[in-house]
Scaffold this motif. Structure first.
Motif, PDB file in Angstrom:
ATOM      1  N   SER A  15       0.930  -1.211   0.085  1.00  0.00           N
ATOM      2  CA  SER A  15       0.036  -0.056  -0.163  1.00  0.00           C
ATOM      3  C   SER A  15       0.813   1.260   0.245  1.00  0.00           C
ATOM      4  O   SER A  15       0.876   1.974   0.914  1.00  0.00           O
ATOM      5  CB  SER A  15      -0.974   0.051   1.063  1.00  0.00           C
ATOM      6  OG  SER A  15      -1.673  -1.271   1.222  1.00  0.00           O
ATOM      7  N   LEU A  73       0.701   4.078  -1.466  1.00  0.00           N
ATOM      8  CA  LEU A  73      -0.141   5.358  -1.397  1.00  0.00           C
ATOM      9  C   LEU A  73      -1.380   5.056  -0.468  1.00  0.00           C
ATOM     10  O   LEU A  73      -2.357   5.849  -0.782  1.00  0.00           O
ATOM     11  CB  LEU A  73      -0.651   5.632  -2.780  1.00  0.00           C
ATOM     12  CG  LEU A  73       0.708   6.049  -3.725  1.00  0.00           C
ATOM     13  CD1 LEU A  73       0.042   6.464  -5.140  1.00  0.00           C
ATOM     14  CD2 LEU A  73       1.275   7.255  -3.013  1.00  0.00           C
ATOM     15  N   VAL A 130      -3.453   2.588  -0.544  1.00  0.00           N
ATOM     16  CA  VAL A 130      -4.334   1.640  -0.779  1.00  0.00           C
ATOM     17  C   VAL A 130      -3.742   0.553  -1.271  1.00  0.00           C
ATOM     18  O   VAL A 130      -2.874   0.538  -2.114  1.00  0.00           O
ATOM     19  CB  VAL A 130      -4.960   2.330  -1.991  1.00  0.00           C
ATOM     20  CG1 VAL A 130      -6.134   1.254  -2.565  1.00  0.00           C
ATOM     21  CG2 VAL A 130      -5.751   3.599  -1.650  1.00  0.00           C
ATOM     22  N   GLN A 181      -2.527  -2.636  -3.258  1.00  0.00           N
ATOM     23  CA  GLN A 181      -2.562  -2.981  -4.620  1.00  0.00           C
ATOM     24  C   GLN A 181      -1.333  -4.131  -4.969  1.00  0.00           C
ATOM     25  O   GLN A 181      -0.528  -4.358  -3.985  1.00  0.00           O
ATOM     26  CB  GLN A 181      -2.218  -1.656  -5.462  1.00  0.00           C
ATOM     27  CG  GLN A 181      -0.626  -1.027  -5.175  1.00  0.00           C
ATOM     28  CD  GLN A 181      -0.502   0.197  -6.122  1.00  0.00           C
ATOM     29  OE1 GLN A 181      -0.662   1.215  -5.386  1.00  0.00           O
ATOM     30  NE2 GLN A 181      -0.342  -0.020  -7.175  1.00  0.00           N
ATOM     31  N   TRP A 218       3.875   7.372  -9.509  1.00  0.00           N
ATOM     32  CA  TRP A 218       3.452   6.109  -9.177  1.00  0.00           C
ATOM     33  C   TRP A 218       1.744   6.085  -9.266  1.00  0.00           C
ATOM     34  O   TRP A 218       1.275   7.123  -9.142  1.00  0.00           O
ATOM     35  CB  TRP A 218       3.429   5.646  -7.716  1.00  0.00           C
ATOM     36  CG  TRP A 218       3.267   4.091  -7.370  1.00  0.00           C
ATOM     37  CD1 TRP A 218       1.987   3.878  -6.689  1.00  0.00           C
ATOM     38  CD2 TRP A 218       3.820   2.906  -7.718  1.00  0.00           C
ATOM     39  NE1 TRP A 218       2.017   2.438  -6.463  1.00  0.00           N
ATOM     40  CE2 TRP A 218       3.209   1.886  -7.187  1.00  0.00           C
ATOM     41  CE3 TRP A 218       5.213   2.900  -8.223  1.00  0.00           C
ATOM     42  CZ2 TRP A 218       3.442   0.609  -7.182  1.00  0.00           C
ATOM     43  CZ3 TRP A 218       5.630   1.431  -8.317  1.00  0.00           C
ATOM     44  CH2 TRP A 218       4.885   0.377  -7.724  1.00  0.00           C
ATOM     45  N   TYR A 219       1.288   5.078  -9.803  1.00  0.00           N
ATOM     46  CA  TYR A 219      -0.033   4.605 -10.065  1.00  0.00           C
ATOM     47  C   TYR A 219      -0.984   3.980  -9.056  1.00  0.00           C
ATOM     48  O   TYR A 219      -0.323   2.765  -8.668  1.00  0.00           O
ATOM     49  CB  TYR A 219      -0.534   4.316 -11.596  1.00  0.00           C
ATOM     50  CG  TYR A 219      -0.298   5.460 -12.603  1.00  0.00           C
ATOM     51  CD1 TYR A 219      -1.270   6.156 -13.070  1.00  0.00           C
ATOM     52  CD2 TYR A 219       1.133   5.417 -12.888  1.00  0.00           C
ATOM     53  CE1 TYR A 219      -1.081   6.906 -14.029  1.00  0.00           C
ATOM     54  CE2 TYR A 219       1.259   6.320 -14.156  1.00  0.00           C
ATOM     55  CZ  TYR A 219       0.224   7.365 -14.546  1.00  0.00           C
ATOM     56  OH  TYR A 219       0.633   8.307 -15.548  1.00  0.00           O
ATOM     57  N   LYS A 220      -1.934   4.125  -8.674  1.00  0.00           N
ATOM     58  CA  LYS A 220      -2.837   3.053  -7.958  1.00  0.00           C
ATOM     59  C   LYS A 220      -3.269   1.913  -8.653  1.00  0.00           C
ATOM     60  O   LYS A 220      -3.687   0.979  -8.402  1.00  0.00           O
ATOM     61  CB  LYS A 220      -3.673   3.949  -7.216  1.00  0.00           C
ATOM     62  CG  LYS A 220      -3.469   5.080  -6.138  1.00  0.00           C
ATOM     63  CD  LYS A 220      -4.397   5.654  -5.234  1.00  0.00           C
ATOM     64  CE  LYS A 220      -4.125   6.448  -4.415  1.00  0.00           C
ATOM     65  NZ  LYS A 220      -5.161   7.285  -3.814  1.00  0.00           N
ATOM     66  N   SER A 221      -3.558   2.300  -9.966  1.00  0.00           N
ATOM     67  CA  SER A 221      -3.988   1.218 -10.830  1.00  0.00           C
ATOM     68  C   SER A 221      -2.884   0.265 -11.100  1.00  0.00           C
ATOM     69  O   SER A 221      -1.578   0.363 -11.044  1.00  0.00           O
ATOM     70  CB  SER A 221      -4.478   1.822 -11.961  1.00  0.00           C
ATOM     71  OG  SER A 221      -5.324   2.666 -12.134  1.00  0.00           O
ATOM     72  N   SER A 222      -3.378  -1.087 -11.408  1.00  0.00           N
ATOM     73  CA  SER A 222      -2.458  -2.293 -11.660  1.00  0.00           C
ATOM     74  C   SER A 222      -1.675  -1.933 -13.204  1.00  0.00           C
ATOM     75  O   SER A 222      -2.327  -1.319 -14.124  1.00  0.00           O
ATOM     76  CB  SER A 222      -2.807  -3.691 -11.889  1.00  0.00           C
ATOM     77  OG  SER A 222      -4.134  -3.681 -12.902  1.00  0.00           O
ATOM     78  N   SER A 243      -0.862   8.939  -9.407  1.00  0.00           N
ATOM     79  CA  SER A 243      -1.630   9.092  -8.407  1.00  0.00           C
ATOM     80  C   SER A 243      -0.670   9.796  -7.063  1.00  0.00           C
ATOM     81  O   SER A 243      -1.158  10.406  -6.246  1.00  0.00           O
ATOM     82  CB  SER A 243      -2.217   7.902  -7.884  1.00  0.00           C
ATOM     83  OG  SER A 243      -2.845   6.993  -8.899  1.00  0.00           O
ATOM     84  N   LYS A 257       5.916   6.748   0.946  1.00  0.00           N
ATOM     85  CA  LYS A 257       5.743   8.250   0.787  1.00  0.00           C
ATOM     86  C   LYS A 257       6.744   8.695   1.674  1.00  0.00           C
ATOM     87  O   LYS A 257       6.975   9.931   1.741  1.00  0.00           O
ATOM     88  CB  LYS A 257       4.319   8.359   1.313  1.00  0.00           C
ATOM     89  CG  LYS A 257       3.336   8.161   0.100  1.00  0.00           C
ATOM     90  CD  LYS A 257       3.398   9.221  -1.107  1.00  0.00           C
ATOM     91  CE  LYS A 257       2.803  10.557  -0.376  1.00  0.00           C
ATOM     92  NZ  LYS A 257       3.049  11.771  -1.577  1.00  0.00           N
TER      93      LYS A 257
END
Length: 538
Positions: free
Chosen positions: A41, A43, A45, A47, A169-173, A191, A199
């Motif tokens: 996680s 960010l 969330v 993933q 960085w993206y939260k999406s895969s 994101s 972070k």
């Protein structure tokens, strides 16, 4: 009796010589890495990310000039995988470059053993997955090459060093991001921004001592600015080049680039902010870390240091301040300045213009109107086995021209030992970053507008730094010089991975008709064979 004595003397010399050769061979380092999925996680969330040996970022490779690496990579992902070694020249050995133009990807539940050498290199580098958009979710790490003890470096040995892998960085895969690009759309804004996959992180040192910070941009799209509250940074190395040591309050680091700075902990004992923030973006993403003095009793406080107010022009001026240290050694005992690159006649010139056209109704990225398509057979294998129909040497022009964009597997032919000029012409309103595998190059000029032959009058032909990745500012050009002393098939690509994925790349076939181990190694006996090369024998 004299002949017998002479015989034993000769034998003794031969034995001693053979022992000396064995002792002189550079060390071998052995690694076994397993790539898997995991959950984190970064960010906030949960993933799916890619781990190497259970680590994110992956294990740090600390090596010494000329050491040999034997690295067995086991792929436990559900997709084929390759790792590439960003900035490692792979001397005479593009077989190990780890990109789709040179290697078949490692199938799931299979493995491949890389074998390559840190030949005549020092400095801060990275590795990352070159397949698909895997690098968007991890699999990257630091690769640091230290000088041999017999080679002096132009600074006192630091008390320690820290590797900082910084990127958007993206939260999406990666699969979701890939679907976006495959649908003909551009990636959304990232994101967040991470330092070493987090972070917030902390780096500890002793007051009064000096430490090396190895800073790399491992992101997909965005430049960042880096600074440390209350501390100056002395830049000493840029992608294997020792540079004139100047002090900076902040540094712009573009996608795919690395540099090393020395920081002296010369402030009152407390904790200080380390800050990275995106540049040239409407929304600014920020990541922080802490520089912790070991005798500190005070947490970070006060306003974080701000990014420079200047934008593109400020950044270009800073880029021009990086200059080759002509009297310093790099990996070899001779000073860098003994190679007078500015006095060599250019044998061939290329002007490469990037663009973002629609082809068949979908967004693509292109070079001189050609959007690159990966064939099923790696170019290097097709070249080696003389397999027709995989690539063409006349599918792309060396200068921009008018006309419709098109899809092709673009390869530039070049001769071994040519000395070439490449101009990256950026007519778009976005920052670009270009990388060349197999080489470093002299970044001799930055300029606004359109490059012309008169632009050569502004080239730095004395002390331009060498590096493997260079930025190109919006509506501007960047010029590099390259000595093609490394035979092979080499990827010239956008370091911005969405642009690379959608076609902003070409290959450079550096060829010598005389086959010799002095120029290029044989195909590895363990080479993976796929596409039209499947079933053949290495």
């Amino acid at each position: 009796m004299g002949k017998v004595a002479l015989f034993y003397l000769i034998c003794g010399i031969l034995v001693f010589g053979s022992v000396s050769v064995v002792k002189a061979e550079d060390a071998y380092r052995y690694f076994t890495w397993t790539a898997t999925y995991g959950t984190a996680s970064p960010l906030g969330v949960p993933q799916q990310i890619i781990l190497i040996n259970g680590q994110f970022p992956g294990p740090k490779l600390d090596l010494i000039t000329n050491e040999n690496v034997i690295l067995n990579l086991i792929n436990k992902l559900d997709e084929p995988l390759l790792l590439t070694w960003n900035g490692i020249k792979q001397r005479k050995n593009s077989w190990q470059d780890g990109v789709l133009g040179t290697n078949c990807p490692i199938p799931p539940n299979s493995n491949y053993t890389y074998k390559f050498q840190m030949k005549d290199q020092i400095g801060s580098y990275t590795y990352f997955p070159s397949t698909q958009l895997h690098r968007a979710v991890g699999g990257f790490g630091a690769l640091n090459i230290y000088a041999r003890s017999v080679i002096p470096v132009p600074y006192a040995k630091p008390a320690g060093d820290f590797s900082l892998l910084i990127g958007d960085w993206y939260k999406s895969s990666h699969k979701v991001l890939r679907q976006i690009l495959d649908s003909g759309k551009s990636l959304p804004f990232p994101s967040g921004l991470l330092i070493n996959g987090q972070k917030q992180s902390s780096f500890t040192g002793d007051q009064g001592k000096t430490y090396m910070f190895r800073i790399s941009n491992v992101g997909l799209k965005n430049t960042f600015n880096f600074r440390i509250q209350g501390h100056k940074m002395r830049v000493v190395e840029v992608e294997g080049s020792h540079v004139i040591q100047s002090l900076y309050d902040s540094l712009d680091v573009h996608v795919g680039q690395s540099m090393s700075v020395l920081v002296t902990l010369d402030q009152p004992p407390k904790d200080y902010y380390i800050v990275a923030s995106t540049r040239f973006t409407r929304t600014v993403l920020t990541a922080t870390a802490v520089l912790h003095y070991s005798n500190s009793q005070t947490s970070v406080s006060g306003p974080m240091p701000s990014a420079p107010a200047g934008q593109m022009h400020w950044s270009m001026l800073q880029a021009r301040t990086f200059r080759w240290n002509l009297t310093a050694n790099a990996a070899r005992p001779n000073p860098q300045g003994t190679f007078h690159y500015g006095k060599i006649t250019i044998s061939r010139s290329f002007v490469l213009a990037n663009s973002a056209p629609l082809i068949n109704g979908k967004l693509r990225y292109a070079v001189n109107r050609v959007s690159y398509v990966n064939p099923d057979t790696p170019l290097k294998l097709a070249d080696h086995f003389n397999i027709p129909g995989v690539f063409s040497l006349n599918s792309i022009q060396t200068f921009p021209s008018d006309g419709s964009p098109y899809l092709a597997t673009a390869v530039f032919p070049a001769s071994h030992h040519d000395f070439i000029e490449i101009v990256f012409q950026n007519n778009e309103a976005t920052m670009q970053s270009w990388h060349l595998d197999g080489y470093d190059f002299w970044v001799v000029g930055f300029g606004s507008g359109t490059w012309t032959q008169a632009s050569r009058n502004k080239y730095n032909l004395v002390d331009a730094p060498t590096r493997h990745t260079t930025q190109v500012y919006p509506k501007s050009w960047t010029a590099i010089l390259v000595s093609l002393d490394n035979q092979g098939m080499w990827n010239l690509r956008s370091a911005m991975w969405d642009r690379q994925y959608l076609g902003q790349q070409v290959y450079l076939r550096v060829y010598n008709p005389t086959q010799s181990l002095a120029n290029e190694y044989y195909i590895p006996t363990n080479a993976l064979l796929c596409g039209k090369a499947a079933g053949r024998h290495p």
